[in-house]
Scaffold this motif. Sequence first.
Motif, short mmCIF file in Angstrom:
data_model
loop_
_atom_site.label_atom_id
_atom_site.label_comp_id
_atom_site.label_asym_id
_atom_site.label_seq_id
_atom_site.Cartn_x
_atom_site.Cartn_y
_atom_site.Cartn_z
N LYS A 83 0.60 -1.14 0.23
CA LYS A 83 -0.03 -0.13 0.08
C LYS A 83 0.99 1.31 -0.05
O LYS A 83 0.68 2.40 -0.57
CB LYS A 83 -0.47 0.10 1.06
N ARG A 84 1.60 1.08 0.76
CA ARG A 84 2.59 2.41 0.67
C ARG A 84 3.28 2.18 -0.28
O ARG A 84 4.17 3.31 -0.95
CB ARG A 84 3.31 2.11 1.99
N PHE A 85 3.46 1.88 -1.61
CA PHE A 85 4.54 1.31 -3.00
C PHE A 85 3.40 1.69 -3.57
O PHE A 85 4.12 2.18 -4.86
CB PHE A 85 4.69 0.07 -2.85
N GLY A 86 2.39 1.77 -3.69
CA GLY A 86 1.50 2.00 -3.90
C GLY A 86 0.28 1.19 -5.80
O GLY A 86 0.31 1.55 -6.35
N ALA A 87 1.33 0.20 -4.94
CA ALA A 87 0.33 -0.86 -5.54
C ALA A 87 -1.39 -1.16 -5.83
O ALA A 87 -2.25 -0.55 -5.50
CB ALA A 87 0.13 -2.27 -4.42
N ARG A 90 -4.94 -5.22 -8.36
CA ARG A 90 -4.35 -6.93 -8.30
C ARG A 90 -3.06 -7.10 -7.29
O ARG A 90 -2.98 -8.62 -6.95
CB ARG A 90 -3.96 -6.78 -10.01
N VAL A 91 -3.21 -6.31 -6.92
CA VAL A 91 -1.39 -6.52 -5.87
C VAL A 91 -2.32 -7.14 -4.73
O VAL A 91 -1.97 -8.22 -4.23
CB VAL A 91 -0.41 -6.06 -5.76
N MET A 92 -3.66 -6.25 -4.19
CA MET A 92 -3.85 -6.20 -3.02
C MET A 92 -4.25 -7.98 -3.16
O MET A 92 -4.71 -8.71 -2.03
CB MET A 92 -4.38 -5.23 -2.11
N GLU A 93 -5.00 -7.83 -4.35
CA GLU A 93 -6.10 -9.29 -3.97
C GLU A 93 -5.32 -10.93 -4.26
O GLU A 93 -5.25 -11.34 -3.31
CB GLU A 93 -6.34 -8.89 -5.53
N SER A 234 8.60 1.34 -4.97
CA SER A 234 7.27 1.60 -5.53
C SER A 234 7.58 1.96 -7.14
O SER A 234 6.79 1.89 -7.62
CB SER A 234 7.11 3.48 -4.93
N GLN A 235 8.98 2.25 -7.41
CA GLN A 235 8.94 2.51 -9.47
C GLN A 235 8.59 0.76 -9.41
O GLN A 235 8.10 0.61 -10.80
CB GLN A 235 10.50 2.48 -9.32
N LEU A 245 2.21 -7.74 -8.95
CA LEU A 245 3.35 -8.04 -8.22
C LEU A 245 3.63 -8.24 -7.29
O LEU A 245 3.56 -6.61 -6.92
CB LEU A 245 4.48 -7.58 -9.63
N VAL A 246 3.37 -8.57 -5.96
CA VAL A 246 4.02 -8.52 -4.72
C VAL A 246 5.45 -7.82 -4.60
O VAL A 246 6.18 -8.87 -4.79
CB VAL A 246 2.76 -9.75 -4.06
N VAL A 247 5.74 -6.96 -3.91
CA VAL A 247 6.67 -7.13 -3.46
C VAL A 247 6.93 -6.78 -2.19
O VAL A 247 6.40 -6.09 -1.71
CB VAL A 247 7.09 -5.17 -4.56
N ILE A 248 8.92 -6.58 -2.08
CA ILE A 248 8.46 -6.95 -0.54
C ILE A 248 10.28 -6.83 -0.14
O ILE A 248 10.62 -7.20 -0.43
CB ILE A 248 8.95 -9.40 0.14
#
Length: 304
Positions: A83-87, A90-93, A234-235, A245-248
Amino acid sequence: MQDIGCPPTASKGKLRFASVSFADIPSQSKLFLQYQSDPLSLRKYYPTAVASHTEIALRAGEVLKNYRTDRDALCDALAAQNKRFGAGPRVMENIELLRKDGTVAILTGQQAGLFTGPLYTVYKALSAIRMAECFRDRGIDAVAVFWAATEDHDFEEISKAFFLGRAGNEVEFDLSHAHEFAGLPVGKIPVPASFDRMFANQMAELPDSEWKDGVATMLGEWKSGRSIADSFCSQLQVLFKNYGLVVIDPLDPNIKKLSAPIYADAVAHSEEIVTALVERSKELEEEGYHAQVQVSADYFPLFY
């Protein structure tokens, strides 16, 4: 490798496209080249090697059986981060899908570099996204996850990017920072105060095109004062949020808590791990390869 680009004519551009085999590049590892040409011949060292990527889906059950974590804690942390990265939606799903016990993660990753760093950062992300699609086509719930290696300390390696200018000249972007940040994980280092002005000046040096404004907006995730970790992640979301794509970011304390048992286990079995590494290194060298990990009998499998 096959050419997938359309080479421009001499009158339209200076770029040329060619394929180069890894075997033609000096100083390549014999083990790497062997894996490229015939991975199944190395099953002694890589028991899960497959002849085709389509076979990887067959391992989903094995992975689910042998790896466990608190999925709710993990996904809560991922939801807050992305959420902080602006997802996008689809990412949240996909994060919610990852809460299910039967979902596997298709994991890739790379150091957090300026403007994503090397092009293979983008290739890695696309490969994970495509592999997750292949799994889902076979009825297996799968989510593409990109591990941003924000804990890396090699700032010089990730702090510069180069573009082709209007006159075919090299245009350099640089994250130069003060000495007080030396030794910190790169993810914690802030983008310097001078970066915004330098960014505007250097973007003006790039050729005009129909894509220039969009590229500037995407790269604009890098702002003075923002951490390298947040800028990089974020980029990635600007590039791939429509693909789920989920980023960690592993610098998150909640993520670190989830990984603590792995480190505790490494400490408890340190002698066994080191013995196995020493024996495997000797075996590789005897068969004409090189040791993949340089360790001695008194090595400890963690570092500070």
